[in-house]
Scaffold this motif. Structure first.
Motif, mmCIF file in Angstrom:
data_model
loop_
_atom_site.group_PDB
_atom_site.id
_atom_site.type_symbol
_atom_site.label_atom_id
_atom_site.label_comp_id
_atom_site.label_asym_id
_atom_site.label_seq_id
_atom_site.Cartn_x
_atom_site.Cartn_y
_atom_site.Cartn_z
ATOM 1 N N ALA A 1 0.810 -1.220 0.000
ATOM 2 C CA ALA A 1 0.000 0.000 0.000
ATOM 3 C C ALA A 1 0.845 1.272 0.000
ATOM 4 C CB ALA A 1 -0.932 0.011 1.207
ATOM 5 N N ARG A 2 2.169 1.131 -0.050
ATOM 6 C CA ARG A 2 3.071 2.286 -0.195
ATOM 7 C C ARG A 2 3.826 2.109 -1.519
ATOM 8 N NH1 ARG A 2 3.498 4.856 4.892
ATOM 9 N NH2 ARG A 2 2.846 3.547 6.649
ATOM 10 N N PRO A 3 3.203 2.452 -2.640
ATOM 11 C CA PRO A 3 3.738 2.035 -3.945
ATOM 12 C C PRO A 3 4.919 2.833 -4.474
ATOM 13 C CG PRO A 3 1.697 3.257 -4.236
ATOM 14 C CD PRO A 3 1.872 3.083 -2.756
ATOM 15 N N PHE A 4 5.079 4.077 -4.049
ATOM 16 C CA PHE A 4 6.025 4.948 -4.738
ATOM 17 C C PHE A 4 7.346 5.025 -3.972
ATOM 18 C CE2 PHE A 4 1.792 6.771 -6.016
ATOM 19 C CZ PHE A 4 1.741 6.027 -7.188
ATOM 20 N N VAL B 1 14.021 10.684 -24.496
ATOM 21 C CA VAL B 1 13.518 9.827 -23.429
ATOM 22 C C VAL B 1 12.255 10.440 -22.833
ATOM 23 C CG1 VAL B 1 15.817 8.939 -22.820
ATOM 24 C CG2 VAL B 1 14.929 10.958 -21.653
ATOM 25 N N THR B 2 11.430 9.572 -22.285
ATOM 26 C CA THR B 2 10.251 9.996 -21.540
ATOM 27 C C THR B 2 10.236 9.258 -20.209
ATOM 28 O OG1 THR B 2 8.985 10.370 -23.566
ATOM 29 C CG2 THR B 2 7.733 10.192 -21.520
ATOM 30 N N PHE B 3 10.037 10.021 -19.133
ATOM 31 C CA PHE B 3 9.961 9.460 -17.792
ATOM 32 C C PHE B 3 8.583 9.723 -17.203
ATOM 33 C CE2 PHE B 3 14.552 9.771 -18.153
ATOM 34 C CZ PHE B 3 14.991 8.655 -17.465
ATOM 35 N N GLU B 4 8.155 8.804 -16.348
ATOM 36 C CA GLU B 4 6.928 8.991 -15.580
ATOM 37 C C GLU B 4 7.290 9.134 -14.115
ATOM 38 O OE1 GLU B 4 2.680 6.758 -14.548
ATOM 39 O OE2 GLU B 4 4.054 5.899 -16.024
ATOM 40 N N LYS B 5 6.684 10.126 -13.472
ATOM 41 C CA LYS B 5 6.894 10.325 -12.034
ATOM 42 C C LYS B 5 6.128 9.257 -11.280
ATOM 43 C CE LYS B 5 8.288 13.158 -8.592
ATOM 44 N NZ LYS B 5 9.649 13.648 -8.388
ATOM 45 N N ILE B 6 6.815 8.524 -10.428
ATOM 46 C CA ILE B 6 6.145 7.451 -9.686
ATOM 47 C C ILE B 6 6.023 7.812 -8.210
ATOM 48 C CG2 ILE B 6 6.933 5.681 -11.294
ATOM 49 C CD1 ILE B 6 9.008 4.887 -9.223
#
Length: 380
Positions: A110-113, A375-380
């Motif tokens: 439940a703490r994914p990032f 490049v492309t990054f996603e904020k997690i």
């Protein structure tokens, strides 16, 4: 030379998540385009110090867990229990039976990032104590009361405790084996109950626990960053030719302070640009003799670590090599695999292609090779 400790992670993902609402357990609900469990598993599995990742799941959840982790390194699923403590204990028992372990990180799905920096700090702290936990200071005013506020609670030295928590394996296993009290709030409390010290390392707001349905609001809108890089190196006789970490047979090689891998340099600059961390020259100045002849995978892996430390995960990378000779096509598969290995991502996130300038310019005359990357990054 001392060997590196054997380190595993145990993700607790056996709960029903009833307080979060909905028919599906919260660890399998999608946030930012992926199941919640996927995010923490991907972060732990990609960390170079973690040898294996185990996942404790509930009864009849195997198919759902496998679907949630599709595309990642095949997970090791364990049967969890009715309570969180029981799930951890059963997980530790199964791990102890399966292999010899020095250290374990215990994490709530439940703490994914989870960032690699938190993992690094936890493992560093285990050299000083048998346990470590990430924590954030309490910043809100605190008071006791029912309907009416009464006693004010001093918030100095009060902490919000998070996971993952890191332990010397035998110490936390022994704490679970001997525990006879009520359901503990976390594993750190159990180790402390046995007289073991738990070091505090800096936590992260991104590690806040998903508990209620309102916690999911706003977390399905991904945040993206893009960057591009460009580099050129001269072709000279008597030098090796490296492109995307693969040595290419050719009568000339690229000239540069390092191994002059023009494609990897462009890709490194693209990553640094996406996360606003300057360029390759800021981190590895050509005036510094320690980088003379250095392999460019060091530059690329450094840039990826900076990105992950800031909470970014690669969505895709696209590299274009510009030259007349040599022909890149026969090596593209190996190049993609090598870049994926260095960047610790799936190969389907990496594209490598080549083009010519139709015999025009310095590349057309065979004087050098250019490369560009996006490049492309996603904020997690």
């Amino acid at each position: 030379m001392a060997s590196r400790p054997t380190t595993v992670a145990l993700i607790v993902a056996a709960g029903s998540g009833s307080r979060a609402g909905g028919a599906q357990p919260k660890q399998f609900r999608h946030i930012r385009g992926k199941p919640m469990l996927w995010h923490s598993y991907a972060a732990l599995a990609a960390h170079p110090a973690i040898d294996k990742v185990y996942v404790a799941i509930g009864a009849d959840q195997e198919a759902e867990a496998m679907a949630a982790l599709a595309g990642l390194k095949e997970p090791i699923l364990l049967q969890g229990g009715v309570t969180r403590r029981e799930s951890v204990y059963l997980g530790l028992q199964a791990i102890a039976t399966a292999q010899t372990v020095d250290q374990v990180l215990i994490h709530d799905a439940a703490r994914p990032f989870l960032s690699s920096k938190v993992i690094d700090d936890l493992l560093d702290a285990l050299s000083l104590a048998p346990g470590a936990a990430p924590a954030l200071p309490v910043v809100d005013s605190l008071s006791r009361g029912t309907d009416i506020l009464s006693e004010t609670v001093d918030r100095e030295n009060l902490w919000r405790i998070q996971t993952p928590q890191a332990f010397a394996f035998q110490d936390i296993y022994a704490a679970h084996q001997s525990w006879t009290g009520a359901e503990p709030t976390d594993d750190a409390r159990m180790l402390m109950g046995q007289g073991g010290d738990v070091r505090i390392v800096p936590g992260a707001e991104a590690l806040n626990k998903f508990t209620f349905s309102s916690d999911f609001a706003g977390n399905n809108m991904p945040s993206f960053r893009s960057g591009n890089g460009f580099d050129v190196h001269r072709l000279v006789s008597g030098a090796e030719l490296w492109l995307c970490g693969v040595q290419i047979p050719h009568d000339k090689g690229l000239d540069g302070h390092s191994d002059a891998d023009v494609a990897m340099h462009a890709l490194t600059d693209a990553i640094l640009g996406a996360i606003a961390k300057g360029d390759i020259g800021d981190h590895f100045p050509p005036s510094d003799p320690q980088w003379r002849g250095a392999s460019s995978d060091r530059f690329l892996s450094h840039a990826m670590k900076l990105a992950r430390d800031d909470g970014f995960e690669l969505s895709n990378a696209d590299v274009t090599i510009i030259c007349e000779q040599p022909k890149v096509g026969p090596y593209r598969g190996r190049m993609r695999e090598r870049l994926a290995e260095i960047m610790a991502v799936d190969v389907d996130r990496i594209s490598v292609k080549a083009t010519t300038t139709e015999m025009l310019g310095f590349t057309g005359r065979g004087e050098g090779i250019a490369a560009q990357a996006t490049v492309t990054f996603e904020k997690i």
